[in-house]
Design a protein around this motif. Structure first.
Motif, PDB file in Angstrom:
ATOM      1  N   MET A 128       1.556   2.346  -2.619  1.00  0.00           N
ATOM      2  CA  MET A 128       2.203   2.279  -2.567  1.00  0.00           C
ATOM      3  C   MET A 128       2.973   2.258  -0.792  1.00  0.00           C
ATOM      4  O   MET A 128       2.306   1.651  -0.025  1.00  0.00           O
ATOM      5  CB  MET A 128       1.954   4.062  -1.812  1.00  0.00           C
ATOM      6  N   ALA A 129       4.566   2.103  -0.908  1.00  0.00           N
ATOM      7  CA  ALA A 129       4.381   1.437   0.384  1.00  0.00           C
ATOM      8  C   ALA A 129       5.488   2.373   1.075  1.00  0.00           C
ATOM      9  O   ALA A 129       6.180   3.603   0.929  1.00  0.00           O
ATOM     10  CB  ALA A 129       5.420   0.568  -0.048  1.00  0.00           C
ATOM     11  N   CYS A 130       5.668   2.547   2.208  1.00  0.00           N
ATOM     12  CA  CYS A 130       6.476   3.365   2.986  1.00  0.00           C
ATOM     13  C   CYS A 130       7.429   2.524   4.457  1.00  0.00           C
ATOM     14  O   CYS A 130       6.774   1.744   4.860  1.00  0.00           O
ATOM     15  CB  CYS A 130       6.004   4.816   4.013  1.00  0.00           C
TER      16      CYS A 130
ATOM     17  N   SER B 220      10.305  -3.095   1.578  1.00  0.00           N
ATOM     18  CA  SER B 220       9.135  -3.085   1.055  1.00  0.00           C
ATOM     19  C   SER B 220       8.546  -4.395   0.276  1.00  0.00           C
ATOM     20  O   SER B 220       7.360  -4.589  -0.582  1.00  0.00           O
ATOM     21  CB  SER B 220       8.452  -2.074   0.231  1.00  0.00           C
ATOM     22  N   VAL B 221       9.767  -5.248  -0.372  1.00  0.00           N
ATOM     23  CA  VAL B 221       9.529  -5.609  -1.057  1.00  0.00           C
ATOM     24  C   VAL B 221      10.462  -7.052  -0.849  1.00  0.00           C
ATOM     25  O   VAL B 221      11.710  -6.916  -0.754  1.00  0.00           O
ATOM     26  CB  VAL B 221       9.582  -5.270  -2.753  1.00  0.00           C
TER      27      VAL B 221
ATOM     28  N   GLU C  80      17.747  -4.219  -6.860  1.00  0.00           N
ATOM     29  CA  GLU C  80      16.236  -3.124  -7.672  1.00  0.00           C
ATOM     30  C   GLU C  80      15.869  -3.173  -6.053  1.00  0.00           C
ATOM     31  O   GLU C  80      16.310  -1.846  -5.610  1.00  0.00           O
ATOM     32  CB  GLU C  80      16.381  -3.188  -9.041  1.00  0.00           C
ATOM     33  N   PHE C  81      15.707  -3.706  -5.471  1.00  0.00           N
ATOM     34  CA  PHE C  81      14.800  -3.830  -4.496  1.00  0.00           C
ATOM     35  C   PHE C  81      14.827  -4.196  -2.965  1.00  0.00           C
ATOM     36  O   PHE C  81      14.618  -4.544  -2.133  1.00  0.00           O
ATOM     37  CB  PHE C  81      13.181  -4.856  -5.531  1.00  0.00           C
TER      38      PHE C  81
ATOM     39  N   GLU D 267       7.609   4.376  -1.110  1.00  0.00           N
ATOM     40  CA  GLU D 267       8.543   3.444  -2.420  1.00  0.00           C
ATOM     41  C   GLU D 267       7.183   2.855  -3.603  1.00  0.00           C
ATOM     42  O   GLU D 267       5.371   2.723  -2.043  1.00  0.00           O
ATOM     43  CB  GLU D 267       8.963   2.503  -2.088  1.00  0.00           C
ATOM     44  N   PHE D 268       7.234   2.545  -4.454  1.00  0.00           N
ATOM     45  CA  PHE D 268       6.050   1.878  -5.785  1.00  0.00           C
ATOM     46  C   PHE D 268       5.377   3.042  -5.137  1.00  0.00           C
ATOM     47  O   PHE D 268       3.740   1.883  -5.142  1.00  0.00           O
ATOM     48  CB  PHE D 268       6.266   0.739  -5.203  1.00  0.00           C
ATOM     49  N   VAL D 269       4.898   4.110  -5.668  1.00  0.00           N
ATOM     50  CA  VAL D 269       3.432   4.645  -5.862  1.00  0.00           C
ATOM     51  C   VAL D 269       2.889   4.357  -6.795  1.00  0.00           C
ATOM     52  O   VAL D 269       3.672   5.055  -8.250  1.00  0.00           O
ATOM     53  CB  VAL D 269       4.374   6.615  -6.404  1.00  0.00           C
ATOM     54  N   GLY D 270       2.333   3.972  -7.096  1.00  0.00           N
ATOM     55  CA  GLY D 270       1.580   4.234  -8.304  1.00  0.00           C
ATOM     56  C   GLY D 270      -0.182   4.034  -8.264  1.00  0.00           C
ATOM     57  O   GLY D 270      -0.780   3.890  -7.239  1.00  0.00           O
TER      58      GLY D 270
END
Length: 134
Positions: free
Chosen positions: A2-4, A11-12, A38-39, A54-57
């Protein structure tokens, strides 16, 4: 994972040279163009004192074991923000929507996808969610 972020910092950070190296000149160049939109698109009117999650996985073998919940709680407890947003969750991502609702996130925006795209990928809307600390 995950990112915050603070909504100002990305974050990318795409590396076009690496995209071309792995995807070839044409596909790598095209990926760089489309993925940048997109990013690396800046948020418009991002609220102050708000974190963007962002990017919860979660790896497949750990799904359903509370890993994402623990990471989100860690972010809540260890970042300085009063509010948090999650942008563009597919309305068909039922497990994610259940998790976010259980954690206290509420929908604040719904973006419909064009009909042609919706039929192709099965997603009708992209939802934006917000969490406010109490």
């Amino acid at each position: 994972m995950m990112a915050c972020t603070d909504g100002k910092t990305f974050s990318v950070k795409l590396n076009k040279k690496e995209l071309r190296k792995h995807l070839g000149l044409f596909k790598g160049s095209m990926a760089g163009i489309f993925l940048k939109r997109e990013f690396e698109a800046p948020y418009e009117n991002f609220p102050p004192n708000t974190g963007s999650i962002e990017f919860v996985g979660t790896a497949h073998e750990f799904k359903g074991q509370g890993v994402a919940s623990q990471i989100i709680h860690h972010i809540f407890e260890n970042t300085p923000y009063d509010d948090y947003v999650i942008e563009e969750v597919a309305d068909t991502n039922i497990p994610a929507m259940k998790l976010y609702k259980k954690l206290g996130f509420e929908e604040y925006k719904r973006k419909p996808l064009p009909e042609k795209m919706s039929k192709k990928n099965g997603i009708n809307h992209l939802l934006s969610l917000k969490y406010m600390k109490k």
